[in-house]
Write a protein that holds these residues in place. Structure first.
Motif, PDB file in Angstrom:
ATOM      1  N   ALA A  54       0.849  -1.197   0.000  1.00 51.68           N
ATOM      2  CA  ALA A  54       0.000   0.000   0.000  1.00 51.68           C
ATOM      3  C   ALA A  54       0.879   1.238   0.000  1.00 51.68           C
ATOM      4  O   ALA A  54       2.021   1.228   0.498  1.00 51.68           O
ATOM      5  CB  ALA A  54      -0.912   0.012   1.221  1.00 51.68           C
ATOM      6  N   LYS A  55       0.343   2.312  -0.562  1.00 53.61           N
ATOM      7  CA  LYS A  55       1.047   3.591  -0.586  1.00 53.61           C
ATOM      8  C   LYS A  55       0.201   4.640   0.130  1.00 53.61           C
ATOM      9  O   LYS A  55      -0.985   4.800  -0.159  1.00 53.61           O
ATOM     10  CB  LYS A  55       1.337   4.028  -2.019  1.00 53.61           C
ATOM     11  CG  LYS A  55       2.234   5.257  -2.108  1.00 53.61           C
ATOM     12  CD  LYS A  55       2.558   5.615  -3.552  1.00 53.61           C
ATOM     13  CE  LYS A  55       3.521   6.803  -3.619  1.00 53.61           C
ATOM     14  NZ  LYS A  55       3.824   7.210  -4.999  1.00 53.61           N
ATOM     15  N   HIS A  56       0.837   5.332   1.091  1.00 50.47           N
ATOM     16  CA  HIS A  56       0.173   6.406   1.825  1.00 50.47           C
ATOM     17  C   HIS A  56       1.000   7.672   1.610  1.00 50.47           C
ATOM     18  O   HIS A  56       2.033   7.857   2.259  1.00 50.47           O
ATOM     19  CB  HIS A  56       0.089   6.079   3.321  1.00 50.47           C
ATOM     20  CG  HIS A  56      -0.428   4.697   3.615  1.00 50.47           C
ATOM     21  ND1 HIS A  56      -1.760   4.367   3.462  1.00 50.47           N
ATOM     22  CD2 HIS A  56       0.197   3.566   4.013  1.00 50.47           C
ATOM     23  CE1 HIS A  56      -1.924   3.082   3.780  1.00 50.47           C
ATOM     24  NE2 HIS A  56      -0.756   2.582   4.116  1.00 50.47           N
ATOM     25  N   GLY A  57       0.591   8.495   0.664  1.00 51.01           N
ATOM     26  CA  GLY A  57       1.410   9.661   0.316  1.00 51.01           C
ATOM     27  C   GLY A  57       2.708   9.200  -0.313  1.00 51.01           C
ATOM     28  O   GLY A  57       2.696   8.534  -1.342  1.00 51.01           O
ATOM     29  N   ASN A  58       3.836   9.511   0.327  1.00 51.41           N
ATOM     30  CA  ASN A  58       5.136   9.048  -0.152  1.00 51.41           C
ATOM     31  C   ASN A  58       5.632   7.819   0.610  1.00 51.41           C
ATOM     32  O   ASN A  58       6.758   7.370   0.388  1.00 51.41           O
ATOM     33  CB  ASN A  58       6.180  10.176  -0.040  1.00 51.41           C
ATOM     34  CG  ASN A  58       5.884  11.316  -1.004  1.00 51.41           C
ATOM     35  OD1 ASN A  58       5.453  11.081  -2.137  1.00 51.41           O
ATOM     36  ND2 ASN A  58       6.094  12.548  -0.560  1.00 51.41           N
ATOM     37  N   PRO A  73      -7.236   0.311   3.657  1.00 52.03           N
ATOM     38  CA  PRO A  73      -7.735   1.599   3.173  1.00 52.03           C
ATOM     39  C   PRO A  73      -8.663   1.433   1.969  1.00 52.03           C
ATOM     40  O   PRO A  73      -8.794   0.335   1.414  1.00 52.03           O
ATOM     41  CB  PRO A  73      -6.456   2.351   2.794  1.00 52.03           C
ATOM     42  CG  PRO A  73      -5.440   1.297   2.572  1.00 52.03           C
ATOM     43  CD  PRO A  73      -5.787   0.158   3.467  1.00 52.03           C
ATOM     44  N   GLU A  74      -9.262   2.521   1.564  1.00 49.17           N
ATOM     45  CA  GLU A  74     -10.224   2.456   0.457  1.00 49.17           C
ATOM     46  C   GLU A  74      -9.535   2.233  -0.880  1.00 49.17           C
ATOM     47  O   GLU A  74     -10.048   1.524  -1.740  1.00 49.17           O
ATOM     48  CB  GLU A  74     -11.054   3.747   0.417  1.00 49.17           C
ATOM     49  CG  GLU A  74     -12.201   3.692  -0.587  1.00 49.17           C
ATOM     50  CD  GLU A  74     -13.113   4.907  -0.506  1.00 49.17           C
ATOM     51  OE1 GLU A  74     -13.743   5.230  -1.528  1.00 49.17           O
ATOM     52  OE2 GLU A  74     -13.177   5.537   0.573  1.00 49.17           O
ATOM     53  N   ASP A  75      -8.361   2.828  -1.080  1.00 49.01           N
ATOM     54  CA  ASP A  75      -7.664   2.684  -2.350  1.00 49.01           C
ATOM     55  C   ASP A  75      -6.152   2.744  -2.128  1.00 49.01           C
ATOM     56  O   ASP A  75      -5.673   2.765  -1.002  1.00 49.01           O
ATOM     57  CB  ASP A  75      -8.125   3.751  -3.358  1.00 49.01           C
ATOM     58  CG  ASP A  75      -8.085   5.162  -2.774  1.00 49.01           C
ATOM     59  OD1 ASP A  75      -7.312   5.415  -1.837  1.00 49.01           O
ATOM     60  OD2 ASP A  75      -8.841   6.021  -3.268  1.00 49.01           O
ATOM     61  N   ASN A  76      -5.392   2.720  -3.255  1.00 49.51           N
ATOM     62  CA  ASN A  76      -3.923   2.764  -3.253  1.00 49.51           C
ATOM     63  C   ASN A  76      -3.285   1.537  -2.592  1.00 49.51           C
ATOM     64  O   ASN A  76      -2.226   1.644  -1.970  1.00 49.51           O
ATOM     65  CB  ASN A  76      -3.403   4.044  -2.585  1.00 49.51           C
ATOM     66  CG  ASN A  76      -3.737   5.280  -3.402  1.00 49.51           C
ATOM     67  OD1 ASN A  76      -3.572   5.303  -4.621  1.00 49.51           O
ATOM     68  ND2 ASN A  76      -4.239   6.300  -2.730  1.00 49.51           N
ATOM     69  N   GLU A 151      18.473   3.570  -7.794  1.00 47.70           N
ATOM     70  CA  GLU A 151      17.550   2.893  -6.892  1.00 47.70           C
ATOM     71  C   GLU A 151      16.813   3.882  -5.990  1.00 47.70           C
ATOM     72  O   GLU A 151      17.326   4.939  -5.643  1.00 47.70           O
ATOM     73  CB  GLU A 151      18.296   1.873  -6.029  1.00 47.70           C
ATOM     74  CG  GLU A 151      18.653   0.597  -6.772  1.00 47.70           C
ATOM     75  CD  GLU A 151      19.075  -0.510  -5.824  1.00 47.70           C
ATOM     76  OE1 GLU A 151      18.213  -1.012  -5.063  1.00 47.70           O
ATOM     77  OE2 GLU A 151      20.264  -0.868  -5.833  1.00 47.70           O
ATOM     78  N   GLU A 152      15.609   3.483  -5.628  1.00 40.94           N
ATOM     79  CA  GLU A 152      14.777   4.283  -4.723  1.00 40.94           C
ATOM     80  C   GLU A 152      14.584   3.453  -3.449  1.00 40.94           C
ATOM     81  O   GLU A 152      14.057   2.347  -3.495  1.00 40.94           O
ATOM     82  CB  GLU A 152      13.416   4.543  -5.379  1.00 40.94           C
ATOM     83  CG  GLU A 152      12.463   5.375  -4.541  1.00 40.94           C
ATOM     84  CD  GLU A 152      12.639   6.869  -4.781  1.00 40.94           C
ATOM     85  OE1 GLU A 152      13.333   7.494  -3.953  1.00 40.94           O
ATOM     86  OE2 GLU A 152      12.107   7.372  -5.774  1.00 40.94           O
ATOM     87  N   PHE A 153      15.039   3.969  -2.321  1.00 42.40           N
ATOM     88  CA  PHE A 153      14.983   3.206  -1.070  1.00 42.40           C
ATOM     89  C   PHE A 153      13.780   3.654  -0.243  1.00 42.40           C
ATOM     90  O   PHE A 153      13.916   4.198   0.841  1.00 42.40           O
ATOM     91  CB  PHE A 153      16.282   3.380  -0.292  1.00 42.40           C
ATOM     92  CG  PHE A 153      17.501   2.913  -1.055  1.00 42.40           C
ATOM     93  CD1 PHE A 153      17.800   1.562  -1.130  1.00 42.40           C
ATOM     94  CD2 PHE A 153      18.315   3.818  -1.714  1.00 42.40           C
ATOM     95  CE1 PHE A 153      18.905   1.122  -1.838  1.00 42.40           C
ATOM     96  CE2 PHE A 153      19.423   3.391  -2.425  1.00 42.40           C
ATOM     97  CZ  PHE A 153      19.718   2.034  -2.497  1.00 42.40           C
TER      98      PHE A 153
END
Length: 377
Positions: A54-58, A73-76, A151-153
């Protein structure tokens, strides 16, 4: 029955491990082979490999199965089930149209369920994948193959990369197929609640082949001999490894590979080992050979366990490599290899006179009792 709308032979010539592509309408009138509730049920099982992302903002949140779906959550968010073909017979049928590719390359069917905005972020995989869009729509971007992606950590459980310039930027609808070769960055997110079905093909690495072969050599006590040199010369430089000595020891190592039958046995057993848990249920009580014979004579069908890996060499079809083990039949039973390793079902009609061979019926009974083949209800 699922059927591709394009020639896989032509696809392999133009795209396989060369470039990504989208095949619009790769399946006509596509219907999900598994429902979201069934998939969620699998994700809640201890034996099944699953993840929640899941993603919450960043911020990213990742949980490994067995999953629960309280307070999501509802989405993401998405959840993913690996090797779904091992656990759901209907989902496994989606793999059948891709059987023109070698079974030893096939890894698994991964299924993801995503709410709007759900995805796993931009990343790079080292395997070939056909992503079939099921219900809903999903936006996909694929970038060029390069060595220097940063890369993104963002989470220790996710191997993501930073931005890339897409060469594919499109929306997949039900039945569309996105093919991505190894090394191409990609990022997909659900536009609305959707299902995606990823048929993955994974080739072995040099490292794992060498490691597996070394284990085989040790387990079978092959090459358990020391370096031997009765012509050892005296020297003034005792710290030196002479080129002749290096060559001798290198030749010792290379000589281990100079055993074609042993190499075939190791390779067959290695490739037939599954990387994912199998849904094996041994027969209880065990079948007797006469019962297997009568079962097939009555026109009944035996089906191979989902995800079971079974291979043979065409020049030695009486040797079968099934789930990491070697099984030997008499040479005259060579046609059994095709029935057991190429086909997904076994029936009396296809076996012909082979059903009357005691050695074949004995092996088939053994495999059924292991839970590798089972009666079709």
């Amino acid at each position: 029955m699922y059927q591709l709308t394009f020639s896989l032979e032509e696809f392999l010539a133009e795209f396989w491990q060369k470039k990504p592509t989208i095949i619009k309408g790769g399946f006509n009138d596509f219907i999900d082979p598994i429902s979201p509730d069934e998939l969620a049920g699998l994700a809640m099982e201890e034996e099944v490999d699953s993840r929640y992302i899941a993603k919450h903002g960043n911020e990213w949140d990742v949980k490994h199965g067995p999953l629960t779906f309280d307070n999501v959550p509802e989405d993401n968010w998405s959840f993913i089930v690996q090797a779904a073909n091992h656990w759901h017979e209907g989902a496994a049928r989606l793999v059948t149209p891709f059987r023109q590719l070698p079974n030893w390359l096939f890894d698994d069917l991964m299924i993801s369920y995503s709410t709007p905005g759900g995805g796993v972020g931009a990343h790079i995989d080292q395997y070939d994948v056909f992503i079939v869009q099921g219900s809903g729509k999903r936006h996909w971007r694929v970038g060029p193959k390069k060595e220097d992606y940063e890369e993104e950590f963002s989470h220790p459980a996710l191997r993501q990369i930073k931005r890339f310039d897409p060469i594919i930027d499109d929306i997949l609808e039900p039945g569309d197929i996105l093919y991505i070769p190894p090394g191409f960055p990609h990022d997909g997110y659900a536009i609305d609640t959707s299902m995606s079905f990823s048929i993955g093909f994974r080739s072995p690495k040099k490292q794992e082949l060498l490691s597996s072969f070394a284990d085989f050599v040790i387990a079978n006590e092959v090459g358990d001999v020391h370096y031997h040199n009765p012509e050892l010369p005296a020297r003034k430089t005792p710290g030196a490894i002479l080129s002749s000595e290096f060559a001798d020891m290198e030749a010792m190592m290379r000589s281990l590979l100079d055993h074609p039958d042993m190499m075939k046995k190791w390779m067959g057993e290695h490739l037939s080992q599954s990387r994912h848990e199998l849904d094996i249920i041994a027969a209880e009580p065990p079948w007797q050979q006469a019962e297997i014979y009568q079962f097939l004579e009555n026109g009944e069908i035996l089906k191979r366990l989902g995800g079971l890996r079974a291979f043979y060499y065409p020049e030695q079809p009486h040797l079968l490599y099934i789930n990491g083990e070697t099984y030997e039949l008499p040479v005259e039973c060579g046609t059994a290899a095709s029935y057991l390793c190429d086909a997904e079902d076994i029936s009396q009609d296809m076996l012909g006179k082979l059903i009357d061979h005691p050695a074949f019926v004995a092996l088939l009974t053994q495999l059924v009792n292991y839970g590798y083949w089972y009666p079709v209800e």
